[in-house]
Enzyme design. Structure first.
Site, PDB file in Angstrom:
ATOM      1  N   HIS A   1      -8.547   0.866  -5.135  1.00  0.00           N
ATOM      2  CA  HIS A   1      -7.587   0.418  -4.132  1.00  0.00           C
ATOM      3  C   HIS A   1      -8.126  -0.857  -3.487  1.00  0.00           C
ATOM      4  CE1 HIS A   1     -10.235   1.817  -0.834  1.00  0.00           C
ATOM      5  NE2 HIS A   1     -10.474   2.844  -1.615  1.00  0.00           N
TER       6      HIS A   1
ATOM      7  N   HIS B   1     -21.885  -1.018  -3.679  1.00  0.00           N
ATOM      8  CA  HIS B   1     -20.717  -1.104  -2.813  1.00  0.00           C
ATOM      9  C   HIS B   1     -21.086  -1.287  -1.341  1.00  0.00           C
ATOM     10  CE1 HIS B   1     -16.461  -0.604  -1.986  1.00  0.00           C
ATOM     11  NE2 HIS B   1     -16.713   0.371  -1.116  1.00  0.00           N
TER      12      HIS B   1
ATOM     13  N   ASP C   1     -17.431   4.273   5.397  1.00  0.00           N
ATOM     14  CA  ASP C   1     -16.153   4.249   4.673  1.00  0.00           C
ATOM     15  C   ASP C   1     -15.900   5.599   4.027  1.00  0.00           C
ATOM     16  OD1 ASP C   1     -17.934   4.211   2.549  1.00  0.00           O
ATOM     17  OD2 ASP C   1     -17.146   2.376   1.633  1.00  0.00           O
TER      18      ASP C   1
ATOM     19  N   ARG D   1       4.612   4.453  17.600  1.00  0.00           N
ATOM     20  CA  ARG D   1       3.503   3.572  17.250  1.00  0.00           C
ATOM     21  C   ARG D   1       3.467   2.334  18.144  1.00  0.00           C
ATOM     22  NH1 ARG D   1       3.450   2.861  10.853  1.00  0.00           N
ATOM     23  NH2 ARG D   1       1.626   1.592  11.400  1.00  0.00           N
TER      24      ARG D   1
ATOM     25  N   ASN E   1       3.047  -9.073  19.142  1.00  0.00           N
ATOM     26  CA  ASN E   1       2.759  -9.515  17.776  1.00  0.00           C
ATOM     27  C   ASN E   1       2.518  -8.314  16.881  1.00  0.00           C
ATOM     28  OD1 ASN E   1       1.757 -10.632  15.394  1.00  0.00           O
ATOM     29  ND2 ASN E   1      -0.232 -11.152  16.276  1.00  0.00           N
ATOM     30  N   THR E   2       3.349  -8.170  15.863  1.00  0.00           N
ATOM     31  CA  THR E   2       3.104  -7.170  14.829  1.00  0.00           C
ATOM     32  C   THR E   2       3.224  -7.868  13.474  1.00  0.00           C
ATOM     33  OG1 THR E   2       3.738  -4.967  13.998  1.00  0.00           O
ATOM     34  CG2 THR E   2       5.519  -6.420  14.692  1.00  0.00           C
TER      35      THR E   2
END
Length: 568
Positions: free
Chosen positions: A17, A113, A136, A432, A513-514
């Site tokens: 990904h 990584h 992560d 949201r 701002n989005t």
């Protein structure tokens, strides 16, 4: 066309990904491109970085034959993947350069990584002696790393095994709350509505933290890279979640039923990362912390870490996710060269320019007018103050998951209904939050505490002053927080001028701002993407493409420009 002299390095993420590509010239970043934005598939799931590589080389003005080396942000040498022909020189040549392959594959470096993650933060922070924390889902065999960056080198001091993954734990919680495997940002937003009343199986510990799921096999297959917990371990974590209200995974009911659960998970992660950061301080003695890995996107956690006093400075690059390992891998390779001089990253505008702007507008049957920078800023500020929603796409795109004033959807933060309108336009859940972009000179006027480096890339939450909350209700979350972008006149002068023009009209040095995208789509990348989004979203009133003001009709265009002229 950029010069082709110098030493060029290509860094890539060819993971499962967030594929990406970055080009460095003599160790300095030239361009970084995310595959998802070019290929138009969220997180570039199942995609190679080939399109991103092509865009990077085009932007840098070079061909694949100009590359001195290729650095890949995974080390497959310890897995059976190393035996696959796809990862030999001929296979990589086809994978990365399908349309214009080099005569010979440049030398390839396979970079571990977490080392790539660490490098993306260390070499871009502008300091030499720093504590490094990488958190992560998983690297080759680890989920969390503590390292020391000093004298231009990175020393890994401690690693935690994959079954202790905070990234996988948060993803499991997101799925449990019905927000999807990639819903970490949604879970963080939902947590502000709840109380941390649940006992979850994650605790801070003297040397960091511990995910407590005993008696379960958690050994991943050593021949493949882990994409999640093992099924047995995942089931055990879910079993722990089921001990508390609402006792089952969400399937259809209102998300607010899971607000207390979200708050409990969020608090556990914050406490664990604070403990981990304290351990990194003990091991390194450094006064600056740099953080990378997907968990670095948790701006509530970053805000708390920044305010904790553990460090004088907390830095997160604009690409802490796996997108950033292309940059980090290239930096590791470049650091081995005598001429390497790390460059502090003070902005995120490293993607490509818009192209064929006028053609994209004309093809869609839209109308436009070109305005110089000051007039453009004044026109858009007037439109925002009048309650209009503006799509703003100018210059080189920002890298990372945050829109930072070059691929943004803008509105007036003084109107609470704007919060609802923007979420409807984007097809998002109504709870949201929306973030503010704030003039750098005025951040302290709007926020209680000092907001750290994370605000440069909209990666750190802060507390809005109580007397300001009612003045910017569209960008103040339910808990009184906001995730500001600190806008510098130096790094984005026209966007700064737009906000300043808005301040002169309204008294508020901030705009809502989005990101400029619709539901299920990546942030727009090209002129064609921006035009397509505008055409398909009637809730967007105005489009800016570079210096063009774009509307759906000549009448609307005249009214927009005349309104601004009258205000002058």
């Amino acid at each position: 066309m950029p010069a082709t002299d110098g030493r060029y390095t290509l860094g890539v993420n060819i993971g499962f990904h967030d594929a990406s590509a970055a080009v460095l010239r003599d160790g300095a970043l030239v361009t970084l491109v995310e595959q998802e934005k070019v290929g138009r598939r969220k997180h570039a799931l199942g995609q190679t970085p080939a399109d991103a590589v092509t865009e990077c080389l085009r932007s840098a003005g070079i061909s694949a034959d100009s590359l001195a080396g290729v650095a890949i942000g995974w080390d497959i040498s310890r897995t059976k993947l190393a035996e696959h022909r796809r990862f030999g020189p001929a296979g990589l040549r086809r994978l990365l350069f399908p349309d214009a392959p080099p005569a010979e594959m440049p030398p390839v470096s396979w970079i571990p990584h977490h080392l790539a993650h660490a490098a993306s933060a260390y070499y871009s922070c502008g300091e030499d002696d720093v504590a490094i924390v990488v958190i992560d889902g998983a690297g080759e065999t680890q989920c969390t790393s503590i390292a020391h960056g000093r004298d231009g080198r990175i020393e890994i001091l401690r690693e935690l095994p994959i079954h202790q993954s905070l990234g996988f734990f948060y993803a499991s919680a997101s799925k449990w709350a019905g927000l999807g495997e990639w819903g970490a940002g949604k879970l963080m937003g939902l947590s502000a509505y709840g109380r941390p009343s649940h006992d979850v199986p994650l605790r801070p510990a003297p040397d960091g933290y511990a995910l407590l799921v005993p008696g379960v096999d958690h050994t991943p297959d050593p021949n493949v890279f882990a994409l999640s917990f093992t099924p047995e371990y995942e089931n055990a974590v879910r079993s722990a979640f089921s001990c508390h209200y609402p006792y089952a995974e969400r399937t259809g009911e209102e998300a607010m039923s899971y607000a207390d659960f979200a708050a409990s998970v969020q608090l556990a992660v914050e406490e664990s990362v604070l403990s981990l950061a304290a351990e990194a301080r003990r091991l390194t003695g450094a006064r600056t912390l740099v953080l990378a890995g997907g968990v670095g996107m948790n701006c509530t956690m970053i805000g708390r870490l920044s305010r904790s006093g553990l460090y004088d400075r907390v830095y997160v690059p604009p690409v802490p996710t796996d997108v950033g390992v292309s940059l980090g891998a290239a930096l590791v390779e470049a650091a081995g060269q005598n001429s390497f001089q790390p460059v502090r990253m003070d902005h995120a505008y490293w993607s490509t320019e818009l192209d064929d702007v006028a053609a994209a507008v004309s093809k869609a049957g839209l109308v436009s007018r070109s305005l110089p920078g000051t007039d453009l800023a004044a026109t858009v500020a007037e439109a925002l103050a009048a309650g209009r929603v503006v799509a703003w796409a100018r210059g080189r795109g920002e890298v990372g998951q945050r829109a930072l004033g070059t691929r943004s959807l803008l509105a007036d933060p003084r109107d609470r209904r704007i919060w609802e309108r923007l979420n409807i336009v984007k097809g998002r859940e109504m709870w949201r939050p929306i973030a503010p972009s704030v003039l750098a000179e005025h951040v302290g006027d709007l926020f209680v505490d000092t907001v750290g480096d994370g605000a440069d890339f909209m990666l750190e939450a802060g507390t809005v002053r109580p007397d300001v909350r009612a003045r910017m209700p569209a960008t103040t979350h339910v808990d009184g927080s906001a995730r500001p972008q600190r806008v510098s006149r130096t790094t984005n002068p026209v966007y700064w001028e737009l906000i300043d023009q808005f301040r002169r009209r309204t008294g508020l040095p901030a705009v809502a701002n989005t990101s400029l995208n619709l539901a299920g789509e990546p942030i727009v990348h090209s002129s064609q993407d921006a035009v397509s989004t505008f055409v398909r979203a009637p809730g967007i009133d105005l489009l800016v493409l570079d210096d063009l003001v774009v509307t759906r009709s000549e009448t609307d265009l005249e009214r927009t420009v005349e309104l601004s002229s009258a205000a002058h």
